[in-house]
Design an enzyme around this catalytic site. Structure first.
Site, short mmCIF file in Angstrom:
data_model
loop_
_atom_site.label_atom_id
_atom_site.label_comp_id
_atom_site.label_asym_id
_atom_site.label_seq_id
_atom_site.Cartn_x
_atom_site.Cartn_y
_atom_site.Cartn_z
CE1 TYR A 162 -13.74 3.78 -10.35
CE2 TYR A 162 -12.97 2.56 -8.33
CZ TYR A 162 -12.81 3.16 -9.66
OH TYR A 162 -11.56 2.83 -10.26
CG ASP B 109 -26.39 5.70 -3.86
OD1 ASP B 109 -25.50 5.06 -4.31
OD2 ASP B 109 -26.34 6.38 -2.80
CB THR C 129 -12.73 -5.04 0.96
OG1 THR C 129 -11.25 -4.79 1.02
CG2 THR C 129 -13.05 -5.33 2.39
CE1 TYR D 18 -15.14 -0.87 3.43
CE2 TYR D 18 -12.73 -1.68 3.23
CZ TYR D 18 -13.99 -1.50 2.55
OH TYR D 18 -14.39 -1.76 1.63
CE LYS E 299 -17.74 -3.39 2.40
NZ LYS E 299 -18.93 -3.48 1.30
CG PHE F 284 -6.75 -7.98 -4.11
CD1 PHE F 284 -7.82 -8.96 -4.11
CD2 PHE F 284 -5.80 -8.23 -3.30
CE1 PHE F 284 -7.52 -10.05 -3.15
CE2 PHE F 284 -5.42 -9.19 -2.64
CZ PHE F 284 -6.43 -10.22 -2.50
CG ASN F 285 -5.59 -1.70 -3.88
OD1 ASN F 285 -5.22 -2.89 -3.40
ND2 ASN F 285 -5.11 -0.69 -3.43
CG ASP G 269 -1.16 1.94 4.02
OD1 ASP G 269 -2.01 1.51 3.81
OD2 ASP G 269 -0.61 2.94 3.62
N1 UFG Z 1 -0.67 5.66 -0.99
C1 UFG Z 1 0.26 6.34 -0.92
N2 UFG Z 1 -0.29 7.85 -1.27
C2 UFG Z 1 -1.68 8.31 -1.27
C3 UFG Z 1 -2.30 7.17 -1.13
C4 UFG Z 1 -2.04 5.92 -1.17
O1 UFG Z 1 1.42 6.19 -1.03
O2 UFG Z 1 -1.84 9.34 -1.22
C5 UFG Z 1 -0.21 4.22 -0.92
C6 UFG Z 1 -0.82 3.49 0.51
O3 UFG Z 1 0.16 3.77 1.37
C7 UFG Z 1 -0.70 2.14 -0.24
C8 UFG Z 1 -1.11 2.12 -1.65
O4 UFG Z 1 -0.76 3.50 -1.97
O5 UFG Z 1 0.33 1.22 -0.06
C9 UFG Z 1 -2.54 2.12 -2.21
O6 UFG Z 1 -3.33 2.98 -1.11
P1 UFG Z 1 -4.85 3.12 -1.59
O7 UFG Z 1 -5.12 4.13 -0.43
O8 UFG Z 1 -5.08 3.37 -2.88
O9 UFG Z 1 -5.39 1.79 -1.48
P2 UFG Z 1 -5.50 0.79 -0.19
O10 UFG Z 1 -4.58 -0.63 -0.48
O11 UFG Z 1 -5.04 1.31 1.28
O12 UFG Z 1 -6.98 0.08 0.05
C10 UFG Z 1 -7.75 -0.53 -1.04
C11 UFG Z 1 -9.11 0.07 -1.07
C12 UFG Z 1 -9.71 -0.42 0.48
C13 UFG Z 1 -9.43 -1.99 0.77
C14 UFG Z 1 -7.86 -2.24 0.60
C15 UFG Z 1 -7.98 -3.64 0.55
O13 UFG Z 1 -9.45 1.51 -0.92
O14 UFG Z 1 -11.23 -0.13 0.38
O15 UFG Z 1 -7.60 -1.85 -0.87
O16 UFG Z 1 -6.48 -4.04 -0.07
F1 UFG Z 1 -9.74 -2.42 1.99
#
Ligand code: UFG
Length: 330
Positions: free
Chosen positions: A13, A33, A118, A142, A146, A170-171, A286
């Site tokens: 991605y 890759d 990350t 994970y 990193k 971040f995200n 989370d």
């Molecule tokens: N969430 C939902 N429903 C879903 C998916 C996510 O409510 O189906 C919520 C999660 O609980 C979280 C927020 O949406 O509160 C964001 O979740 P993501 O899974 O989109 O992303 P994350 O913040 O968990 O993780 C991302 C990257 C990781 C990295 C992290 C660092 O995917 O690789 O940010 O902050 F480590």
């Protein structure tokens, strides 16, 4: 002559978006890759060299034969949940694989690397926004994998003169504005693609994990940054290293956070109809609130996220989902 660069994980991605920006900036991009998580269709901006990170000798040959001057290292396993089921796989791939790459770089005389790190290295931060100097206490294997690579880079710099920039994303979110590449993980666990796929009826209603966090609406807050902004930061990081800039570890975020419910409302506006969701308990691991102190990357690299409004993130992600789902349907 245009510099040659090796992009590990360039079929993924963020790696594919960065390959596009590198090519636009005049670099000759070589993509390394193993296609275990990446996609052949995402390789459009340079030749694909199929290979594994653990194959040090192959990497050395690839770098020598193609006169590689710098490496951008994206190849990694990235699923937080999976990393807690098989941490050994994550350390083998992300840490041992990175060591293999660094050994190959040293053998081939390649001394510059931009590394995908990350915000997951911070764990649950005590102070928001999160400065780069905040304590690093990852909550999952994970994030720790990193962080270990960041430490290895530091010592490679001290002991062997390696030049590096580690970028703590971040995200990452959104898609290529021209629709040439986009997000496609399997299984998909990230919030925005889950919401968009649920809106298309391509999956069950999207879970909303937790509504009892200590945030204004009870859902988690994250700092979403457009993937093309991230890609541009890598090009700037490379320019910085070429100018002889000193090693640094930098946040890539916007400094603004949005809750899960705010993302849902914004997504419904972009899509034009309600998104089926289902309230679920908190997802283990989370953190309630992750927002970057975003200034340092600006000071060091001259980088500013300019495409990371929610409208642009969701609009480009939605166009990609619609187009990609149509392609997948044939
Ligand atoms: N969430 C939902 N429903 C879903 C998916 C996510 O409510 O189906 C919520 C999660 O609980 C979280 C927020 O949406 O509160 C964001 O979740 P993501 O899974 O989109 O992303 P994350 O913040 O968990 O993780 C991302 C990257 C990781 C990295 C992290 C660092 O995917 O690789 O940010 O902050 F480590």
């Amino acid at each position: 002559m245009s510099p040659n660069v090796l992009v590990t994980g360039g079929a993924g991605y963020i790696g594919s978006h960065t390959s596009k920006e590198l090519a636009r900036a005049g670099y000759n991009v070589f993509i390394y890759d193993n296609l275990s998580r990446g996609h052949r269709w995402a390789v459009r901006w340079g030749p694909l060299i199929e290979g594994d990170l653990h194959d040090t000798e192959r990497l050395r040959r690839v770098m020598e034969e193609n006169r590689i001057e710098a490496v951008l290292h994206f190849a990694a396993l990235i699923a937080v949940g999976e990393s807690m089921q098989t941490p050994e796989v994550y350390f083998h791939n992300n840490v041992v694989g990175s060591l293999s790459l660094l050994n190959a770089m040293r053998a081939a005389g390649v001394g510059k690397i931009v590394f995908s790190s990350t915000a997951g290295v911070y764990g649950i931060p005590e102070i928001i926004p999160i400065e780069e100097s905040s304590p690093t206490v990852p909550l999952n294997a994970y994030g720790d994998s990193k962080l270990m690579v960041e430490k290895i880079l530091h010592w490679e710099g001290v002991c062997h003169g390696l030049q590096y920039i580690a970028l703590r994303y971040f995200n990452a979110a959104g898609g290529d504005p021209d629709g040439e590449t986009g997000e496609d993980h399997y299984p998909e666990t990230h919030l925005i693609p889950c919401l968009l796929q649920a809106a298309q009826g391509a999956r069950d209603p999207c879970p909303i994990f937790g509504d009892d966090y200590p945030t204004p609406d009870g859902t988690c807050i994250r700092d979403y940054v457009h993937v093309t902004d991230l890609a541009e930061a890598h090009v700037k990081a490379l320019h910085y290293l070429e100018r002889g800039g000193s090693n640094a570890t930098l946040n890539l975020g916007t400094g603004h956070g949005y809750s899960v419910k705010e993302i849902l409302i914004a997504a419904e506006k972009v899509i034009g109809h309600p998104v089926p969701v289902v309230q679920q308990p908190r997802r283990p691991g989370d953190p309630p609130l992750l927002v970057a102190a975003a200034g340092r990357a600006g000071e060091v690299l001259g980088w500013k996220p300019t495409r990371s409004s929610l409208d642009n993130i969701l609009g480009t992600a939605w166009r990609w989902q619609e187009q990609h789902a149509a392609l997948a349907r044939g």
